[in-house]
Design an enzyme around this catalytic site. Structure first.
Site, PDB file in Angstrom:
ATOM      1  N   ASP A  14       0.851  -1.179   0.000  1.00  0.00           N
ATOM      2  CA  ASP A  14       0.000   0.000   0.000  1.00  0.00           C
ATOM      3  C   ASP A  14       0.893   1.237   0.000  1.00  0.00           C
ATOM      4  OD1 ASP A  14      -2.412   1.362  -0.031  1.00  0.00           O
ATOM      5  OD2 ASP A  14      -2.564   1.449   2.157  1.00  0.00           O
TER       6      ASP A  14
ATOM      7  N   HIS B 285      -3.917  13.919   1.275  1.00  0.00           N
ATOM      8  CA  HIS B 285      -4.119  13.034   2.431  1.00  0.00           C
ATOM      9  C   HIS B 285      -2.890  13.077   3.344  1.00  0.00           C
ATOM     10  CE1 HIS B 285      -5.113   9.437   4.790  1.00  0.00           C
ATOM     11  NE2 HIS B 285      -3.928   8.947   4.471  1.00  0.00           N
TER      12      HIS B 285
ATOM     13  N   GLU C   3     -10.225   3.968   4.049  1.00  0.00           N
ATOM     14  CA  GLU C   3      -9.368   4.743   3.152  1.00  0.00           C
ATOM     15  C   GLU C   3      -9.830   4.470   1.727  1.00  0.00           C
ATOM     16  OE1 GLU C   3      -5.209   4.040   4.163  1.00  0.00           O
ATOM     17  OE2 GLU C   3      -5.353   5.541   5.759  1.00  0.00           O
TER      18      GLU C   3
ATOM     19  N   GLU D  27      -9.264   4.230  -1.898  1.00  0.00           N
ATOM     20  CA  GLU D  27      -8.073   4.038  -2.715  1.00  0.00           C
ATOM     21  C   GLU D  27      -8.447   3.296  -3.996  1.00  0.00           C
ATOM     22  OE1 GLU D  27      -4.538   2.556  -0.795  1.00  0.00           O
ATOM     23  OE2 GLU D  27      -5.231   3.134   1.211  1.00  0.00           O
TER      24      GLU D  27
ATOM     25  N   ASP E 193      -9.079   0.475   2.306  1.00  0.00           N
ATOM     26  CA  ASP E 193      -8.063   0.075   3.282  1.00  0.00           C
ATOM     27  C   ASP E 193      -8.603   0.411   4.675  1.00  0.00           C
ATOM     28  OD1 ASP E 193      -5.707  -0.542   4.584  1.00  0.00           O
ATOM     29  OD2 ASP E 193      -4.702   1.320   4.002  1.00  0.00           O
TER      30      ASP E 193
ATOM     31  N   ARG F 147      -7.561   3.598  13.597  1.00  0.00           N
ATOM     32  CA  ARG F 147      -6.633   4.718  13.863  1.00  0.00           C
ATOM     33  C   ARG F 147      -6.044   4.688  15.259  1.00  0.00           C
ATOM     34  NH1 ARG F 147      -5.510   5.933   8.806  1.00  0.00           N
ATOM     35  NH2 ARG F 147      -7.354   6.529   7.612  1.00  0.00           N
TER      36      ARG F 147
ATOM     37  N   GLN G  82      -3.379   2.062  15.229  1.00  0.00           N
ATOM     38  CA  GLN G  82      -2.306   2.571  14.366  1.00  0.00           C
ATOM     39  C   GLN G  82      -1.428   3.582  15.108  1.00  0.00           C
ATOM     40  OE1 GLN G  82      -3.852   4.307  10.749  1.00  0.00           O
ATOM     41  NE2 GLN G  82      -1.830   4.790   9.922  1.00  0.00           N
TER      42      GLN G  82
ATOM     43  N   LYS H 105      -4.055  -2.304  10.119  1.00  0.00           N
ATOM     44  CA  LYS H 105      -4.484  -2.409   8.724  1.00  0.00           C
ATOM     45  C   LYS H 105      -4.733  -3.851   8.306  1.00  0.00           C
ATOM     46  CE  LYS H 105      -3.254   1.939   7.435  1.00  0.00           C
ATOM     47  NZ  LYS H 105      -4.066   2.857   6.652  1.00  0.00           N
TER      48      LYS H 105
ATOM     49  N   THR I  67      -8.824  -5.779   4.154  1.00  0.00           N
ATOM     50  CA  THR I  67      -8.748  -4.790   3.074  1.00  0.00           C
ATOM     51  C   THR I  67      -9.702  -5.288   1.993  1.00  0.00           C
ATOM     52  OG1 THR I  67      -6.393  -4.479   3.559  1.00  0.00           O
ATOM     53  CG2 THR I  67      -7.193  -3.594   1.466  1.00  0.00           C
TER      54      THR I  67
ATOM     55  N   GLU J  16     -10.041  12.496   8.176  1.00  0.00           N
ATOM     56  CA  GLU J  16      -9.928  13.805   7.525  1.00  0.00           C
ATOM     57  C   GLU J  16     -11.303  14.484   7.443  1.00  0.00           C
ATOM     58  OE1 GLU J  16      -7.701  11.558   4.286  1.00  0.00           O
ATOM     59  OE2 GLU J  16      -7.128  13.633   3.860  1.00  0.00           O
TER      60      GLU J  16
END
Ligand code: MN
Length: 413
Positions: free
Chosen positions: A121, A128, A194, A196, A228, A232, A235, A248, A252, A363
């Site tokens: 990834d 971002h 996420e 992507e 993804d 958080r 993480q 993660k 996925t 975000e």
């Protein structure tokens, strides 16, 4: 130029003759290879048995890997054959054979299109990267010093990649609040997404050989949508100093239909000007991006029960990326590391320039400071159990539009 199909519902559906994405589908028997056309799937094994397609790597195939390994000659030959069989010049016998191989798309279950060999990834969405720098390291320079010199990435977990509509179990893990003396173990309370895309490879390289950026089209078949899923809180505690790990690798999700670079060719656009100029292995003759519209939809359990349609919480475009597929791929092999058919490479989260165009909840809600309003009167910062996230993608408008379909997942406890 529009090319027209004799198959009902194909023209203008996003799955017309220009698209022809490949996948693995099942009705009530074994999974097998198919191509989407309009509201239907065509069973490719049936066309191979009828000798209308001569590439036997797709016969009764449980994944597209062997076909991908065959390389660009085989890819273009199949595309040309399918465009002829589904197009206006097909003979009566060919049309009869195709009709016998048609299955309604809403009657099939989609499986993983590839047996993923390795998964990387990247982090190539610069907006971002800047947003996360501002949120996680306020007061310091948001981009790390390496960002504009190389496509930052990490190796993820191939065995945890699942196809759209697989339920996503909320992961447990270690979380530590900044002011707490020690971490605790429990379910993630900052479960995120996420937005992507991801590219899928064909023929790879020998160990020790690198692949030049300008040769990417000989090695990359095409793209899927990728979510993804990211915890958080897990993480934030675990990622120092080696990067994402369990935050993660629990899941996925990818979309089931693999759209080729050939289908996307009309949607190549000039990329942003890179400053500073990249080092030699990351320079490309044509610096291109792809113009692909993307959106994130959220439907809570409450919305589902009240029949409230999924709400679009973000719209953005793939052309916003800093590094492109050629640079990501060339960088990956620049040290001689191996790529094999069926490797999957996530692009990194795709965010635009302003709120409403961001590719993650951290975000969109600015780490919980601005809850996202929903039509049910509810709000969201991070995901709750029962929430469904869908990502959509398409290129162009009108009759020649290319649709990626969707990647969807629902959070369970
Ligand atoms: Mn990611």
């Amino acid at each position: 130029m529009t090319i027209s199909s004799w198959i009902a519902g194909a023209d203008g559906s996003g799955f017309g003759l220009e698209n022809l994405p490949l996948g693995i589908f099942a009705t009530d028997d074994a999974p097998r290879s198919g191509v989407a056309i309009g509201p239907s799937v065509v069973d490719l094994s049936m066309l191979i048995r009828e000798r209308l397609i001569d590439d036997e790597t797709l016969l009764d195939a449980r994944s597209l890997n062997a076909f991908l390994a065959h390389g660009p000659g085989a890819w273009r030959s199949l595309r040309a054959t399918l465009q002829r069989l589904f197009g206006e010049t097909a003979t009566g016998d060919e049309r009869d054979a195709v009709m016998r191989a048609l299955v309604p798309r809403d009657a099939v279950t989609m499986h993983m299109p590839i047996d993923v060999q390795d998964y990387v990834d990247f982090f190539s969405g610069i907006e971002h990267a800047i947003n996360l720098g501002k949120i996680l390291r306020p007061g310091s320079e948001p981009l790390q010093p390496n960002y504009k010199y190389l496509p930052v990435g990490y190796h993820g977990r191939a065995s945890s990649i699942v196809v759209s509509d697989t339920p996503i179990r909320r992961p447990h893990g270690q979380r530590k609040a900044p002011d707490a003396p020690a971490p605790t173990l429990g379910p993630s309370q900052m479960l995120d997404i996420e937005l992507e895309m991801a590219f899928v490879t064909g023929p790879g390289n020998k160990m020790g050989e690198s692949i030049a950026a300008d040769n990417v089209r000989d090695h990359v078949y095409g793209y899927v949508l990728l979510n993804d899923w990211s915890a958080r809180d897990i993480q934030a505690w675990e990622y120092v100093p080696l990067g994402p790990f369990l935050a993660k690798s629990f899941a996925t999700s990818i979309s089931p239909w693999l759209v080729s670079l050939d289908a996307l060719e009309p949607y190549r656009v000039a990329n942003r000007v890179l400053d500073p100029e990249p080092l030699p292995h990351l320079r490309v003759r044509e610096n291109y991006a792809y113009d692909i519209s993307l959106e994130i939809l959220l439907q809570t359990q409450n919305m589902r029960e009240q029949d409230i349609a999924p709400a679009v919480i973000s719209t953005t475009n793939f052309r916003e990326m800093y590094w492109n597929v050629a640079q990501q791929f060339a960088h990956m092999t620049s040290n001689g590391s191996r790529v094999r058919a069926g490797d999957l490479f996530g692009t990194g989260t795709i965010s635009g320039h302003e709120p409403g165009t961001y590719g993650s909840l951290i975000e969109l809600s600015w780490r919980g400071a601005n809850p996202i309003p929903l039509p049910s009167g509810e709000t969201r910062t991070f995901l709750e159990n029962g929430d469904t996230i869908a990502l959509h993608g398409w290129a162009g408008t009108g009759p020649t539009r290319i649709d990626f379909g969707e990647v969807r997942g629902t959070i369970i406890a």
